[in-house]
Design a protein around this motif. Sequence first.
Motif, PDB file in Angstrom:
ATOM      1  N   ASP A  92      38.942-137.702  94.553  1.00 21.17           N
ATOM      2  CA  ASP A  92      37.745-138.473  94.233  1.00 21.17           C
ATOM      3  C   ASP A  92      36.548-138.036  95.069  1.00 21.17           C
ATOM      4  OD1 ASP A  92      36.385-140.354  92.771  1.00 21.17           O
ATOM      5  OD2 ASP A  92      36.850-142.012  94.108  1.00 21.17           O
ATOM      6  N   GLU A  93      36.519-136.799  95.515  1.00 23.31           N
ATOM      7  CA  GLU A  93      35.406-136.319  96.333  1.00 23.31           C
ATOM      8  C   GLU A  93      34.153-136.117  95.489  1.00 23.31           C
ATOM      9  OE1 GLU A  93      35.323-136.099  99.601  1.00 23.31           O
ATOM     10  OE2 GLU A  93      37.420-136.701  99.765  1.00 23.31           O
ATOM     11  N   ASN A  94      33.017-136.523  96.037  1.00 19.03           N
ATOM     12  CA  ASN A  94      31.746-136.375  95.348  1.00 19.03           C
ATOM     13  C   ASN A  94      30.699-135.928  96.369  1.00 19.03           C
ATOM     14  OD1 ASN A  94      29.606-136.506  93.605  1.00 19.03           O
ATOM     15  ND2 ASN A  94      29.444-138.717  93.662  1.00 19.03           N
ATOM     16  N   PRO A  95      30.212-134.687  96.289  1.00 19.34           N
ATOM     17  CA  PRO A  95      30.552-133.644  95.319  1.00 19.34           C
ATOM     18  C   PRO A  95      31.907-133.006  95.628  1.00 19.34           C
ATOM     19  CG  PRO A  95      29.012-132.763  96.904  1.00 19.34           C
ATOM     20  CD  PRO A  95      29.195-134.219  97.247  1.00 19.34           C
ATOM     21  N   GLY A 133      33.696-137.227  91.212  1.00 20.20           N
ATOM     22  CA  GLY A 133      35.044-137.696  91.518  1.00 20.20           C
ATOM     23  C   GLY A 133      35.821-138.079  90.269  1.00 20.20           C
ATOM     24  N   TYR A 134      36.646-139.128  90.378  1.00 26.08           N
ATOM     25  CA  TYR A 134      37.491-139.544  89.248  1.00 26.08           C
ATOM     26  C   TYR A 134      36.720-140.127  88.077  1.00 26.08           C
ATOM     27  CZ  TYR A 134      41.593-139.343  92.337  1.00 26.08           C
ATOM     28  OH  TYR A 134      42.577-138.946  93.189  1.00 26.08           O
ATOM     29  N   ASN A 135      35.728-140.966  88.358  1.00 22.84           N
ATOM     30  CA  ASN A 135      35.130-141.778  87.308  1.00 22.84           C
ATOM     31  C   ASN A 135      33.890-141.210  86.638  1.00 22.84           C
ATOM     32  OD1 ASN A 135      36.895-144.009  87.139  1.00 22.84           O
ATOM     33  ND2 ASN A 135      36.167-144.680  89.133  1.00 22.84           N
ATOM     34  N   ASP A 136      33.112-140.428  87.313  1.00 17.98           N
ATOM     35  CA  ASP A 136      31.844-139.964  86.746  1.00 17.98           C
ATOM     36  C   ASP A 136      31.732-138.452  86.835  1.00 17.98           C
ATOM     37  OD1 ASP A 136      30.816-142.571  86.150  1.00 17.98           O
ATOM     38  OD2 ASP A 136      30.631-142.851  88.311  1.00 17.98           O
ATOM     39  N   ASN A 137      32.772-137.765  86.435  1.00 17.77           N
ATOM     40  CA  ASN A 137      32.871-136.317  86.498  1.00 17.77           C
ATOM     41  C   ASN A 137      31.743-135.646  85.714  1.00 17.77           C
ATOM     42  OD1 ASN A 137      34.958-133.818  86.442  1.00 17.77           O
ATOM     43  ND2 ASN A 137      35.741-135.515  87.683  1.00 17.77           N
ATOM     44  N   ALA A 138      31.093-134.685  86.341  1.00 19.54           N
ATOM     45  CA  ALA A 138      30.011-133.951  85.681  1.00 19.54           C
ATOM     46  C   ALA A 138      29.872-132.568  86.302  1.00 19.54           C
ATOM     47  CB  ALA A 138      28.695-134.713  85.808  1.00 19.54           C
ATOM     48  N   VAL A 139      29.271-131.666  85.546  1.00 21.02           N
ATOM     49  CA  VAL A 139      28.943-130.334  86.040  1.00 21.02           C
ATOM     50  C   VAL A 139      27.421-130.212  86.006  1.00 21.02           C
ATOM     51  CG1 VAL A 139      29.145-127.851  85.672  1.00 21.02           C
ATOM     52  CG2 VAL A 139      31.107-129.334  85.209  1.00 21.02           C
ATOM     53  N   LYS A 140      26.824-129.958  87.168  1.00 21.92           N
ATOM     54  CA  LYS A 140      25.381-129.754  87.280  1.00 21.92           C
ATOM     55  C   LYS A 140      25.120-128.257  87.345  1.00 21.92           C
ATOM     56  CE  LYS A 140      23.338-132.243  90.484  1.00 21.92           C
ATOM     57  NZ  LYS A 140      23.072-133.061  91.692  1.00 21.92           N
ATOM     58  N   VAL A 141      24.341-127.748  86.406  1.00 21.43           N
ATOM     59  CA  VAL A 141      24.001-126.323  86.368  1.00 21.43           C
ATOM     60  C   VAL A 141      22.547-126.177  86.802  1.00 21.43           C
ATOM     61  CG1 VAL A 141      23.845-124.249  84.935  1.00 21.43           C
ATOM     62  CG2 VAL A 141      25.628-125.963  84.469  1.00 21.43           C
ATOM     63  N   SER A 142      22.342-125.397  87.858  1.00 24.38           N
ATOM     64  CA  SER A 142      20.999-125.176  88.402  1.00 24.38           C
ATOM     65  C   SER A 142      20.616-123.716  88.241  1.00 24.38           C
ATOM     66  CB  SER A 142      20.968-125.540  89.889  1.00 24.38           C
ATOM     67  OG  SER A 142      21.366-126.867  90.084  1.00 24.38           O
ATOM     68  N   TRP A 143      19.313-123.462  88.247  1.00 23.16           N
ATOM     69  CA  TRP A 143      18.831-122.092  88.113  1.00 23.16           C
ATOM     70  C   TRP A 143      17.546-121.884  88.891  1.00 23.16           C
ATOM     71  CZ3 TRP A 143      18.543-125.745  84.297  1.00 23.16           C
ATOM     72  CH2 TRP A 143      17.265-126.106  83.871  1.00 23.16           C
ATOM     73  N   LYS A 144      17.313-120.628  89.206  1.00 27.38           N
ATOM     74  CA  LYS A 144      16.048-120.178  89.792  1.00 27.38           C
ATOM     75  C   LYS A 144      15.632-118.954  88.992  1.00 27.38           C
ATOM     76  CE  LYS A 144      16.818-121.737  94.496  1.00 27.38           C
ATOM     77  NZ  LYS A 144      17.067-121.336  95.875  1.00 27.38           N
ATOM     78  N   TYR A 153      26.204-123.812  90.215  1.00 27.73           N
ATOM     79  CA  TYR A 153      26.711-125.065  89.653  1.00 27.73           C
ATOM     80  C   TYR A 153      27.337-125.909  90.753  1.00 27.73           C
ATOM     81  CZ  TYR A 153      31.358-122.976  89.930  1.00 27.73           C
ATOM     82  OH  TYR A 153      32.515-122.393  90.390  1.00 27.73           O
ATOM     83  N   GLN A 154      27.510-127.195  90.452  1.00 24.22           N
ATOM     84  CA  GLN A 154      28.175-128.124  91.349  1.00 24.22           C
ATOM     85  C   GLN A 154      28.941-129.132  90.501  1.00 24.22           C
ATOM     86  OE1 GLN A 154      25.734-130.941  93.606  1.00 24.22           O
ATOM     87  NE2 GLN A 154      26.912-130.380  95.420  1.00 24.22           N
ATOM     88  N   ILE A 155      30.152-129.432  90.914  1.00 24.07           N
ATOM     89  CA  ILE A 155      30.966-130.438  90.235  1.00 24.07           C
ATOM     90  C   ILE A 155      30.809-131.738  91.011  1.00 24.07           C
ATOM     91  CG2 ILE A 155      33.295-131.071  89.500  1.00 24.07           C
ATOM     92  CD1 ILE A 155      33.864-127.955  89.581  1.00 24.07           C
ATOM     93  N   THR A 156      30.441-132.802  90.320  1.00 23.91           N
ATOM     94  CA  THR A 156      30.173-134.078  90.983  1.00 23.91           C
ATOM     95  C   THR A 156      30.933-135.215  90.306  1.00 23.91           C
ATOM     96  OG1 THR A 156      28.271-134.589  89.584  1.00 23.91           O
ATOM     97  CG2 THR A 156      27.824-133.348  91.588  1.00 23.91           C
TER      98      THR A 156
END
Length: 184
Positions: free
Chosen positions: A140-143, A83-94, A78-81
Motif C-alpha cells: 500500500d505504498e504511495n508512491p 497503493g491498494y485503493n487508488d492505483n494510478a500511473v502518472k506519465v510526465s514529460w519534458k 512515470y510514477q505509480i501512485t
Amino acid sequence: MIEQTFSARRCRDTRKPRESQCPDVVFYRCESCGALFLATGGEKEKTEDREINCCGKKAKRLVPISLESAKSSLEISYQITGGYNDNAVKVSWKAKSKEAGPEWIYLRTFTGGCLKYVDALKRSPVVFALADTDAFAYCDENPCLECVFRCKRGFIIYVYGKEAGLIQVPLDKMNPHWQSGAEK
C-alpha cells in the motif's frame, strides 16, 4: 483495530496477473488526415502486417523507438501512485520545444489499454486511473517504492510526439534503495 477501506477500484486478486493476458498493440496513422488506428489481437506478425486504409491510401505503421532514442526532443517519466485503493500511473514529460510535446499517450495494461489525447495547452502529467486486475499491488505504498516485485511489470506506455515519433516505455523501473530507505 484499524479498519481497512476497500474502494471500488481495488484489485481483489490474490496473485499478479499474467503479462501475456493482453495482446500486443500496433499503431497505424493516416498520413493524409492524421487518423489513428490501433490493431490488437491475433498473432503479432499478422497484426504488424495488417493493411489499414484511410483517405484512399495505406495507413503508415508507427514503429516504436526507445526512451533513450527520443531524449533529444521529448523526455518521458512515470510514477505509480495510490497503493491498494487508488492505483494510478502518472506519465510526465519534458519537451524541448512546444511543438515536440506529446500528441497522445496510450497505457497498455494487463487487461487492455487506455488512450488519452494531450491538448497543446495541457501541462504534465497525464494520470491513468487503474481498477480491478490492472490495479493489482503487493503493498500500500504511495508512491510506489519501485521494489523487486514490480507490480506493473508488463505495462507499456506509448507516447506519440510529432518530432520524436512513437516512444515505447515499459514500466520496469526498480529502485535499489527501496528497502533501505536511503532515498529519504
